[in-house]
Design an enzyme around this catalytic site. Sequence first.
Site, PDB file in Angstrom:
ATOM      1  N   ARG A  34     -10.547 -11.187   1.880  1.00 18.01           N
ATOM      2  CA  ARG A  34     -11.427 -12.210   1.296  1.00 18.01           C
ATOM      3  C   ARG A  34     -10.769 -13.592   1.358  1.00 18.01           C
ATOM      4  NH1 ARG A  34     -11.596  -8.977  -4.244  1.00 18.01           N
ATOM      5  NH2 ARG A  34     -11.624  -7.350  -2.643  1.00 18.01           N
ATOM      6  N   LYS A  92       0.837  -1.197   0.000  1.00 10.66           N
ATOM      7  CA  LYS A  92       0.000   0.000   0.000  1.00 10.66           C
ATOM      8  C   LYS A  92       0.877   1.254   0.000  1.00 10.66           C
ATOM      9  CE  LYS A  92      -3.836  -1.921   2.726  1.00 10.66           C
ATOM     10  NZ  LYS A  92      -4.939  -1.654   1.795  1.00 10.66           N
TER      11      LYS A  92
END
Length: 520
Positions: free
Chosen positions: A372, A298
């Site tokens: 996920r 990130k």
Amino acid sequence: MHRSFFALALASAAITPAFAQADVIGSGVSPSAAAHSQIRPINFATTAPTSGALVILMRNATLPSNVVDATTAQAVNAAIASAKFEGKEGSSLSLRGIGSYARIILSGIGEEGGHVTHIRNASGKAAQDLRDEAQPVTITGGLNQDEAASAALGYAMGQYRFDRYKTVDRKVPPTNPVTIVSSDAGSAEALWRSRHASLAEGVALSRDLASEPANVIYPETFVEQVRVAFGNTANVKIEVLDEPMMRKLGMGSLVGVGQGSRRPSRLMIVEYRGAGDGAPLAMVGKGITFDSGGISLKPGAGMWEMKADMSGAANIMGAVLSLAKSKAPVNVIGVAALSENMPGGNAQRPGDVVRTMSGKTIEILNTDAEGRLVLADANEYVVANKKPGALVNMATLTGAIVGALNDEYAGLFSRDDRLAAAVTAAGTATGEHVWRMPLHKNYLNDMKSDIADIKNVVEGGGPGAGLGATFVGFFVDKTVPWAHLDIAGVNWADKAGPVTPKGASGWGVQLLDAFARNWR
């Protein structure tokens, strides 16, 4: 009880003999051994004191009868007229120098019959306004049993603080009690202590977990703090799977996320049975205790917020704590899928393929779509081993949902209309609102992999929140009623709300508590 855990644990760590540097994870130096500052205790009474700080809950511009003496009422009514105060929901008027009170706050809750959340919110806002008021606090306004208990809940949530790392010029806030006035004071207090106090404790647990820095909360310490919070609560069973156990079960998707971190992953299952042998409601949360993005790193700006990427799991544990401590007549299973996503030398790479517990395969195109992945194995585990009657996921899953709904709603995805309606109703009842989003059949086609069963992202854009939800649902048997809540826009408050001081919001604890009590 859970707030004292870290003070004890860190104090013990401070006197542990030093190990060789190779054996130390992190710096080996505890950031604090302090506890949070004390909060005001909550009491109930049938009459209001004649001094201190007084909060009057106003349904309109008319002062409720018998809340203050005639002389004070005359002065307050003059102030109401001068300020053109109408008692609208969310409005307030602060007065000083009237009668024997140090301060009087008129807090609007709207017309007669207004929602109890208005009372909760008005009380929570008053708690924040009076945070530094060195006086006992009284809340009044012709409150019945339910309204008085809601006022107590609001005050408890509003006065939350996370300050144990403050060392320079740390102010000790007042701890004088707050008294809720009601003609049904006894029954209101019983309701507060039997139900709402546990809900406030669940919200505080969630906020504590999400607020702690990632060098303090990681998979192992998340488990430890939740264990302390539950203590010996009746009808609760806690199971924890470590990495060897998960590898034996073939849970490569969950373990893979944490393989770049020196802090091992965990799967925590907290089961509360308060309603016999019926099929439980399963609530499965994303518990990424820090998300660097892994190899798909990130940007640095704002990355610190990723300490709260475990808010879904934290909220679920808070909700189960509330249900269990209040002895709710429900069967629930809370699951926290816990990993730290780091770009270490052993981290998984874009292009890797992992296998879940059921044998399904996933091509990882982006290691920053990791939440996920942990949910995939967690969902398969709870469906296979606990046979739930319904399953709800909660996760800070996508930035896309923030772009769609900002911080006003959580995104709701579901294949089951009845389940979606029940979640929506719980959100409306608690003020934690959701907005149902589409799950188009083409989303699954978009996520098909050339070399595996499914890929974890679709490169080049697209409906990111819907694609993420589709991926999560791919690992839930279609015979199980399933819903997914994407809370990426609501888990953190950049500014204070009525019952949410700035910081971790604990959003979803109230919703899940209400939903579980009404789902059949």
